[in-house]
Scaffold this motif. Structure first.
Motif, PDB file in Angstrom:
ATOM      1  N   ARG A 167      28.686  16.385 -29.335  1.00 51.75           N
ATOM      2  CA  ARG A 167      28.482  14.977 -29.681  1.00 51.75           C
ATOM      3  C   ARG A 167      29.035  14.096 -28.572  1.00 51.75           C
ATOM      4  N   LEU A 168      28.208  13.218 -28.068  1.00 54.12           N
ATOM      5  CA  LEU A 168      28.580  12.301 -26.992  1.00 54.12           C
ATOM      6  C   LEU A 168      29.137  11.013 -27.582  1.00 54.12           C
ATOM      7  N   SER A 169      30.229  10.513 -27.009  1.00 55.47           N
ATOM      8  CA  SER A 169      30.805   9.243 -27.468  1.00 55.47           C
ATOM      9  C   SER A 169      29.858   8.101 -27.105  1.00 55.47           C
ATOM     10  N   PRO A 170      29.940   6.970 -27.835  1.00 52.02           N
ATOM     11  CA  PRO A 170      29.042   5.842 -27.554  1.00 52.02           C
ATOM     12  C   PRO A 170      29.101   5.331 -26.106  1.00 52.02           C
ATOM     13  N   ASP A 171      30.284   5.407 -25.484  1.00 49.60           N
ATOM     14  CA  ASP A 171      30.410   4.967 -24.091  1.00 49.60           C
ATOM     15  C   ASP A 171      30.099   6.088 -23.096  1.00 49.60           C
ATOM     16  N   GLN A 172      29.751   7.272 -23.596  1.00 55.61           N
ATOM     17  CA  GLN A 172      29.382   8.450 -22.819  1.00 55.61           C
ATOM     18  C   GLN A 172      30.520   9.002 -21.961  1.00 55.61           C
ATOM     19  N   LYS A 173      31.742   8.563 -22.228  1.00 52.69           N
ATOM     20  CA  LYS A 173      32.883   9.042 -21.453  1.00 52.69           C
ATOM     21  C   LYS A 173      33.454  10.354 -21.982  1.00 52.69           C
ATOM     22  N   HIS A 174      33.131  10.698 -23.239  1.00 49.68           N
ATOM     23  CA  HIS A 174      33.687  11.906 -23.848  1.00 49.68           C
ATOM     24  C   HIS A 174      32.611  12.694 -24.579  1.00 49.68           C
ATOM     25  N   LEU A 175      32.827  13.993 -24.617  1.00 51.64           N
ATOM     26  CA  LEU A 175      31.968  14.891 -25.372  1.00 51.64           C
ATOM     27  C   LEU A 175      32.860  15.683 -26.316  1.00 51.64           C
ATOM     28  N   ALA A 176      32.568  15.620 -27.609  1.00 48.28           N
ATOM     29  CA  ALA A 176      33.279  16.432 -28.593  1.00 48.28           C
ATOM     30  C   ALA A 176      32.390  17.617 -28.938  1.00 48.28           C
ATOM     31  N   PHE A 177      33.004  18.767 -29.170  1.00 47.14           N
ATOM     32  CA  PHE A 177      32.243  19.935 -29.602  1.00 47.14           C
ATOM     33  C   PHE A 177      33.167  20.898 -30.336  1.00 47.14           C
ATOM     34  N   VAL A 178      32.553  21.806 -31.069  1.00 53.10           N
ATOM     35  CA  VAL A 178      33.279  22.781 -31.869  1.00 53.10           C
ATOM     36  C   VAL A 178      33.045  24.158 -31.270  1.00 53.10           C
ATOM     37  N   ALA A 179      34.064  25.014 -31.328  1.00 57.37           N
ATOM     38  CA  ALA A 179      33.942  26.392 -30.844  1.00 57.37           C
ATOM     39  C   ALA A 179      34.782  27.310 -31.721  1.00 57.37           C
ATOM     40  N   TYR A 180      34.383  28.571 -31.745  1.00 55.04           N
ATOM     41  CA  TYR A 180      35.171  29.571 -32.471  1.00 55.04           C
ATOM     42  C   TYR A 180      34.841  30.946 -31.930  1.00 55.04           C
ATOM     43  N   ASP A 181      35.708  31.896 -32.270  1.00 55.31           N
ATOM     44  CA  ASP A 181      35.544  33.277 -31.824  1.00 55.31           C
ATOM     45  C   ASP A 181      35.342  34.206 -33.017  1.00 55.31           C
ATOM     46  N   ASN A 227      35.891  35.106 -36.852  1.00 48.28           N
ATOM     47  CA  ASN A 227      35.832  33.871 -37.645  1.00 48.28           C
ATOM     48  C   ASN A 227      34.406  33.377 -37.776  1.00 48.28           C
ATOM     49  N   MET A 228      34.167  32.668 -38.844  1.00 50.55           N
ATOM     50  CA  MET A 228      32.917  31.966 -39.075  1.00 50.55           C
ATOM     51  C   MET A 228      33.286  30.489 -39.202  1.00 50.55           C
ATOM     52  N   PRO A 229      32.317  29.576 -39.067  1.00 48.08           N
ATOM     53  CA  PRO A 229      32.660  28.153 -39.078  1.00 48.08           C
ATOM     54  C   PRO A 229      33.391  27.702 -40.341  1.00 48.08           C
ATOM     55  N   TRP A 230      33.139  28.363 -41.454  1.00 45.15           N
ATOM     56  CA  TRP A 230      33.821  27.975 -42.693  1.00 45.15           C
ATOM     57  C   TRP A 230      35.224  28.568 -42.784  1.00 45.15           C
ATOM     58  N   ASP A 231      35.582  29.451 -41.853  1.00 41.77           N
ATOM     59  CA  ASP A 231      36.922  30.036 -41.819  1.00 41.77           C
ATOM     60  C   ASP A 231      37.855  29.234 -40.907  1.00 41.77           C
ATOM     61  N   ALA A 232      37.541  29.219 -39.637  1.00 41.92           N
ATOM     62  CA  ALA A 232      38.413  28.552 -38.668  1.00 41.92           C
ATOM     63  C   ALA A 232      37.632  28.249 -37.392  1.00 41.92           C
ATOM     64  N   THR A 233      37.692  27.002 -36.972  1.00 49.81           N
ATOM     65  CA  THR A 233      37.085  26.573 -35.716  1.00 49.81           C
ATOM     66  C   THR A 233      38.100  25.715 -34.963  1.00 49.81           C
ATOM     67  N   SER A 234      37.742  25.352 -33.756  1.00 52.50           N
ATOM     68  CA  SER A 234      38.552  24.421 -32.970  1.00 52.50           C
ATOM     69  C   SER A 234      37.669  23.270 -32.518  1.00 52.50           C
ATOM     70  N   LEU A 235      38.254  22.084 -32.469  1.00 49.13           N
ATOM     71  CA  LEU A 235      37.557  20.895 -31.990  1.00 49.13           C
ATOM     72  C   LEU A 235      38.067  20.586 -30.595  1.00 49.13           C
ATOM     73  N   TYR A 236      37.143  20.395 -29.675  1.00 47.74           N
ATOM     74  CA  TYR A 236      37.473  20.119 -28.278  1.00 47.74           C
ATOM     75  C   TYR A 236      36.945  18.755 -27.883  1.00 47.74           C
ATOM     76  N   LEU A 237      37.609  18.155 -26.924  1.00 46.78           N
ATOM     77  CA  LEU A 237      37.178  16.879 -26.373  1.00 46.78           C
ATOM     78  C   LEU A 237      37.152  17.010 -24.856  1.00 46.78           C
ATOM     79  N   ARG A 238      36.006  16.716 -24.280  1.00 44.49           N
ATOM     80  CA  ARG A 238      35.843  16.787 -22.823  1.00 44.49           C
ATOM     81  C   ARG A 238      35.813  15.384 -22.254  1.00 44.49           C
ATOM     82  N   ASP A 239      36.610  15.141 -21.234  1.00 46.22           N
ATOM     83  CA  ASP A 239      36.563  13.885 -20.490  1.00 46.22           C
ATOM     84  C   ASP A 239      35.447  14.030 -19.464  1.00 46.22           C
ATOM     85  N   ASN A 240      34.371  13.292 -19.625  1.00 45.04           N
ATOM     86  CA  ASN A 240      33.211  13.443 -18.744  1.00 45.04           C
ATOM     87  C   ASN A 240      33.439  12.883 -17.347  1.00 45.04           C
ATOM     88  N   GLN A 241      34.503  12.138 -17.158  1.00 43.73           N
ATOM     89  CA  GLN A 241      34.801  11.626 -15.822  1.00 43.73           C
ATOM     90  C   GLN A 241      35.600  12.644 -15.005  1.00 43.73           C
TER      91      GLN A 241
END
Length: 105
Positions: free
Chosen positions: A48-62, A65-79
């Motif tokens: 998911r891209l932020s409205p100002d396009q400066k950040h990207l949020a996304f979910v990941a897991y290993d 685990n399944m998404p209903w068990d445990a995931t992690s939320l990440y934030l990428r600084d696009n700059q």
């Protein structure tokens, strides 16, 4: 730019060898280019891209685990390209940015 989950099956000898990434696809040139901006996890979802396009949020897991068990939320600084894990161990599947840029999960 298109932000997407990318699954690379080209060099796969077993399902566990599939390479999953978050990819940025640039169509601005005659030949599209792909940059993998997050890798190393078994599964990625919901870029998911932020409205100002400066950040990207996304979910990941290993696995196992399944998404209903445990995931992690990440934030990428696009700059800077820096990726930061901001929440871990929860069942997060659909992060969203509000119009003012607040990240909800």
């Amino acid at each position: 730019l298109l932000w997407a989950v990318c699954e690379d099956h080209r060099t796969v000898s077993s399902p566990s060898d599939v390479k999953n990434t978050i990819a940025m696809i640039d169509f601005s040139k005659q030949e599209a280019s792909i940059e993998h901006v997050a890798e190393g996890k078994d599964f990625y979802l919901a870029p998911r891209l932020s409205p100002d396009q400066k950040h990207l949020a996304f979910v990941a897991y290993d696995h196992p685990n399944m998404p209903w068990d445990a995931t992690s939320l990440y934030l990428r600084d696009n700059q800077t390209g820096k990726v930061q894990e901001i929440v871990a161990g929860h069942s997060i599947v659909q992060p969203r940015f509000s119009p003012n840029g607040t990240l909800y999960w």
